[in-house]
Design a protein around this motif. Structure first.
Motif, mmCIF file in Angstrom:
data_model
loop_
_atom_site.group_PDB
_atom_site.id
_atom_site.type_symbol
_atom_site.label_atom_id
_atom_site.label_comp_id
_atom_site.label_asym_id
_atom_site.label_seq_id
_atom_site.Cartn_x
_atom_site.Cartn_y
_atom_site.Cartn_z
ATOM 1 N N ALA A 155 15.603 1.658 -14.072
ATOM 2 C CA ALA A 155 14.156 1.686 -13.854
ATOM 3 C C ALA A 155 13.743 2.637 -12.742
ATOM 4 C CB ALA A 155 13.647 0.281 -13.548
ATOM 5 N N LEU A 156 14.669 2.975 -11.857
ATOM 6 C CA LEU A 156 14.360 3.874 -10.747
ATOM 7 C C LEU A 156 15.068 5.219 -10.870
ATOM 8 C CD1 LEU A 156 14.603 1.357 -7.748
ATOM 9 C CD2 LEU A 156 12.533 2.114 -8.942
ATOM 10 N N ASN A 157 15.791 5.426 -11.938
ATOM 11 C CA ASN A 157 16.606 6.632 -12.065
ATOM 12 C C ASN A 157 15.794 7.801 -12.608
ATOM 13 O OD1 ASN A 157 18.791 8.321 -11.993
ATOM 14 N ND2 ASN A 157 19.793 7.476 -13.801
ATOM 15 N N ARG A 158 14.830 8.213 -11.805
ATOM 16 C CA ARG A 158 14.008 9.396 -12.077
ATOM 17 C C ARG A 158 13.471 9.895 -10.752
ATOM 18 N NH1 ARG A 158 8.479 8.885 -11.565
ATOM 19 N NH2 ARG A 158 7.500 6.828 -11.787
ATOM 20 N N ASP A 159 12.811 11.029 -10.772
ATOM 21 C CA ASP A 159 12.183 11.538 -9.555
ATOM 22 C C ASP A 159 10.926 10.729 -9.239
ATOM 23 O OD1 ASP A 159 14.111 13.470 -9.367
ATOM 24 O OD2 ASP A 159 12.861 15.079 -10.177
ATOM 25 N N LYS A 172 9.258 -6.844 8.820
ATOM 26 C CA LYS A 172 8.487 -5.963 7.942
ATOM 27 C C LYS A 172 8.053 -6.738 6.702
ATOM 28 C CE LYS A 172 9.917 -1.746 7.706
ATOM 29 N NZ LYS A 172 10.697 -0.532 7.362
ATOM 30 N N ILE A 173 6.746 -6.832 6.510
ATOM 31 C CA ILE A 173 6.193 -7.466 5.311
ATOM 32 C C ILE A 173 6.236 -6.412 4.208
ATOM 33 C CG2 ILE A 173 4.219 -8.634 4.276
ATOM 34 C CD1 ILE A 173 5.426 -10.197 6.583
ATOM 35 N N SER A 174 7.260 -6.467 3.408
ATOM 36 C CA SER A 174 7.487 -5.425 2.394
ATOM 37 C C SER A 174 8.467 -5.962 1.358
ATOM 38 C CB SER A 174 8.073 -4.166 3.045
ATOM 39 O OG SER A 174 9.345 -4.454 3.630
ATOM 40 N N GLY A 175 8.497 -5.303 0.199
ATOM 41 C CA GLY A 175 9.581 -5.527 -0.736
ATOM 42 C C GLY A 175 9.555 -6.787 -1.564
ATOM 43 N N VAL A 176 8.760 -7.778 -1.179
ATOM 44 C CA VAL A 176 8.930 -9.094 -1.787
ATOM 45 C C VAL A 176 8.563 -9.142 -3.268
ATOM 46 C CG1 VAL A 176 8.791 -10.410 0.347
ATOM 47 C CG2 VAL A 176 6.685 -9.810 -0.849
ATOM 48 N N VAL A 177 7.686 -8.256 -3.722
ATOM 49 C CA VAL A 177 7.322 -8.307 -5.148
ATOM 50 C C VAL A 177 8.518 -7.973 -6.039
ATOM 51 C CG1 VAL A 177 4.869 -7.872 -4.818
ATOM 52 C CG2 VAL A 177 6.428 -5.937 -5.061
ATOM 53 N N ALA A 178 9.488 -7.236 -5.508
ATOM 54 C CA ALA A 178 10.671 -6.895 -6.290
ATOM 55 C C ALA A 178 11.655 -8.051 -6.377
ATOM 56 C CB ALA A 178 11.369 -5.674 -5.686
ATOM 57 N N TYR A 179 11.463 -9.083 -5.542
ATOM 58 C CA TYR A 179 12.375 -10.228 -5.540
ATOM 59 C C TYR A 179 11.805 -11.419 -6.295
ATOM 60 C CZ TYR A 179 13.994 -7.294 -1.733
ATOM 61 O OH TYR A 179 14.390 -6.218 -0.984
ATOM 62 N N ALA A 180 10.602 -11.277 -6.797
ATOM 63 C CA ALA A 180 9.972 -12.315 -7.613
ATOM 64 C C ALA A 180 10.130 -11.964 -9.090
ATOM 65 C CB ALA A 180 8.494 -12.446 -7.241
ATOM 66 N N ASP A 181 9.850 -12.904 -9.958
ATOM 67 C CA ASP A 181 9.893 -12.659 -11.398
ATOM 68 C C ASP A 181 8.740 -11.725 -11.756
ATOM 69 O OD1 ASP A 181 9.630 -12.781 -14.211
ATOM 70 O OD2 ASP A 181 10.473 -14.792 -14.276
ATOM 71 N N ALA A 182 9.061 -10.511 -12.186
ATOM 72 C CA ALA A 182 8.036 -9.498 -12.439
ATOM 73 C C ALA A 182 7.049 -9.933 -13.509
ATOM 74 C CB ALA A 182 8.702 -8.179 -12.848
ATOM 75 N N TRP A 237 3.881 -3.515 8.151
ATOM 76 C CA TRP A 237 3.719 -3.593 6.694
ATOM 77 C C TRP A 237 4.352 -2.383 6.045
ATOM 78 C CZ3 TRP A 237 1.496 -0.519 2.946
ATOM 79 C CH2 TRP A 237 1.290 -1.121 1.678
ATOM 80 N N GLY A 238 4.927 -2.585 4.853
ATOM 81 C CA GLY A 238 5.493 -1.473 4.100
ATOM 82 C C GLY A 238 5.319 -1.672 2.610
ATOM 83 N N SER A 239 5.284 -0.569 1.882
ATOM 84 C CA SER A 239 5.092 -0.651 0.435
ATOM 85 C C SER A 239 6.404 -0.849 -0.316
ATOM 86 C CB SER A 239 4.425 0.636 -0.081
ATOM 87 O OG SER A 239 5.335 1.740 -0.034
ATOM 88 N N ASP A 240 7.479 -0.274 0.181
ATOM 89 C CA ASP A 240 8.759 -0.189 -0.532
ATOM 90 C C ASP A 240 8.579 0.521 -1.870
ATOM 91 O OD1 ASP A 240 11.506 -0.464 -0.735
ATOM 92 O OD2 ASP A 240 11.417 -2.466 -1.633
ATOM 93 N N TRP A 241 7.689 1.516 -1.879
ATOM 94 C CA TRP A 241 7.527 2.346 -3.083
ATOM 95 C C TRP A 241 8.715 3.289 -3.190
ATOM 96 C CZ3 TRP A 241 6.991 7.471 -4.659
ATOM 97 C CH2 TRP A 241 6.387 7.672 -5.906
ATOM 98 N N PRO A 242 9.313 3.486 -4.358
ATOM 99 C CA PRO A 242 8.916 3.003 -5.677
ATOM 100 C C PRO A 242 9.568 1.685 -6.098
ATOM 101 C CG PRO A 242 10.666 4.583 -5.945
ATOM 102 C CD PRO A 242 10.389 4.509 -4.457
ATOM 103 N N VAL A 243 10.354 1.046 -5.209
ATOM 104 C CA VAL A 243 10.980 -0.221 -5.602
ATOM 105 C C VAL A 243 9.920 -1.250 -5.963
ATOM 106 C CG1 VAL A 243 12.608 -2.023 -4.923
ATOM 107 C CG2 VAL A 243 12.952 0.321 -4.126
ATOM 108 N N THR A 283 7.482 -0.861 -7.738
ATOM 109 C CA THR A 283 7.074 -0.714 -9.138
ATOM 110 C C THR A 283 7.814 -1.718 -10.030
ATOM 111 O OG1 THR A 283 8.735 1.010 -9.600
ATOM 112 C CG2 THR A 283 6.581 1.736 -8.832
ATOM 113 N N LEU A 284 8.929 -2.242 -9.551
ATOM 114 C CA LEU A 284 9.652 -3.254 -10.317
ATOM 115 C C LEU A 284 8.876 -4.572 -10.364
ATOM 116 C CD1 LEU A 284 13.268 -2.693 -8.922
ATOM 117 C CD2 LEU A 284 12.212 -1.665 -10.955
ATOM 118 N N GLY A 285 7.936 -4.741 -9.423
ATOM 119 C CA GLY A 285 7.169 -5.980 -9.367
ATOM 120 C C GLY A 285 5.685 -5.785 -9.531
#
Length: 283
Positions: free
Chosen positions: A29-33, A200-210, A236-242, A244-246
């Protein structure tokens, strides 16, 4: 009405023509530019005004090239990028010389070595700990990217380097999809007791059920971090593009605002920008 500026302290950019990312082959899912232009369009729409680039675990031979690449993007007119967190290898004898070279690049604000992709005992070596201690008094930060089961090891590292400012990435990487609240909560309270750690409030959407997560799904995790660390030790952080998984950047920004409903403008300003400006000396 004035809008609260948002500093994204966790942006990843991927350019496979410029740098090597061995791990991408295992994450389809992340293997692109994921170029700066794609991020910047979304970030401007979401109200993000500055960004720190976070290293993307490039091949070791590309670590300094990644910093140079990001420096080039930062020099563009109107660029959102105002700093970078570089990858590093504190377990190696060449770290001291590496650190000296980074001083010539004002864009570099700190370092990260992702610890959940290496053996647990790597961060327990005398050399690793000695090299992390070298960051004390330099103004450089060190990001801790660990799983909940590794937080005790992170605490040991933090306690041995009290003059180093540590940043705990992604709320301590809770297993939200697996309902890991109880196993994670006490460890967060423990590491929050260390004054040289910021969360850092970041990343958590990728650890939940998308497919099914809602703001209420994230609430006990994000609010426990806020309650544990307090408003002066949060960024705060976006953790973009990770992210996008959530759901993507706009979804995470909207969820963050919903999670902060009822908080004061001053509290939001600390999380979104003021703490980051202070920690990394951002203009």
């Amino acid at each position: 009405m004035s809008l609260t500026s948002m500093i994204d302290t966790h942006l990843h950019l991927i350019d496979r023509s410029a740098l090597s990312y061995p791990w991408l082959s295992g994450v389809d899912a992340l293997n692109r530019d994921f170029p700066y232009e794609e991020y910047a369009l979304q970030a401007h729409r979401a109200g993000i005004t500055q960004a720190l680039h976070m290293e993307v675990d490039v091949s070791p031979s590309d670590i300094e090239s990644e910093s140079d690449y990001i420096a080039g993007l930062a020099k563009r007119e109107g660029s959102l990028i105002t700093g970078a967190i570089s990858s590093c290898r504190p377990e190696e004898h060449g770290f001291a010389a590496f650190l000296d070279r980074q001083r010539a690049n004002p864009l570099v604000k700190g370092f990260r070595r992702v610890l959940h992709v290496v053996p647990d005992d790597l961060a327990e070596s005398a050399l690793f700990r000695e090299n992390i201690s070298r960051l004390g008094g330099t103004g450089y930060t060190f990001d801790l990217c660990v799983l909940p089961r590794q937080i005790d090891k992170a605490i040991a590292l933090v306690d041995l380097a009290p003059n180093v400012q540590f940043i705990l990435d992604h709320c301590g990487v809770p297993d939200i999809e697996g309902d890991g609240l109880d196993a994670w909560r006490g460890k967060i309270s423990d590491i929050a007791g260390r004054p040289n750690v910021t969360a850092k409030i970041s990343g958590v959407v990728a650890y939940a059920d998308a497919r099914t997560w809602r703001v209420e799904t994230l609430e006990p995790y994000v609010h426990h971090v806020i309650d544990s660390f307090g408003w002066d030790r949060l960024v705060w952080g976006s953790d973009w593009p990770v992210c996008t998984l959530g759901g993507g950047l706009a979804t995470w920004v909207a969820a963050t605002h919903a999670l902060l409903s009822g908080c004061s403008d001053g509290e939001k300003a600390k999380l979104f920008s003021e703490n980051a400006k202070r920690i990394w000396n951002l203009g």
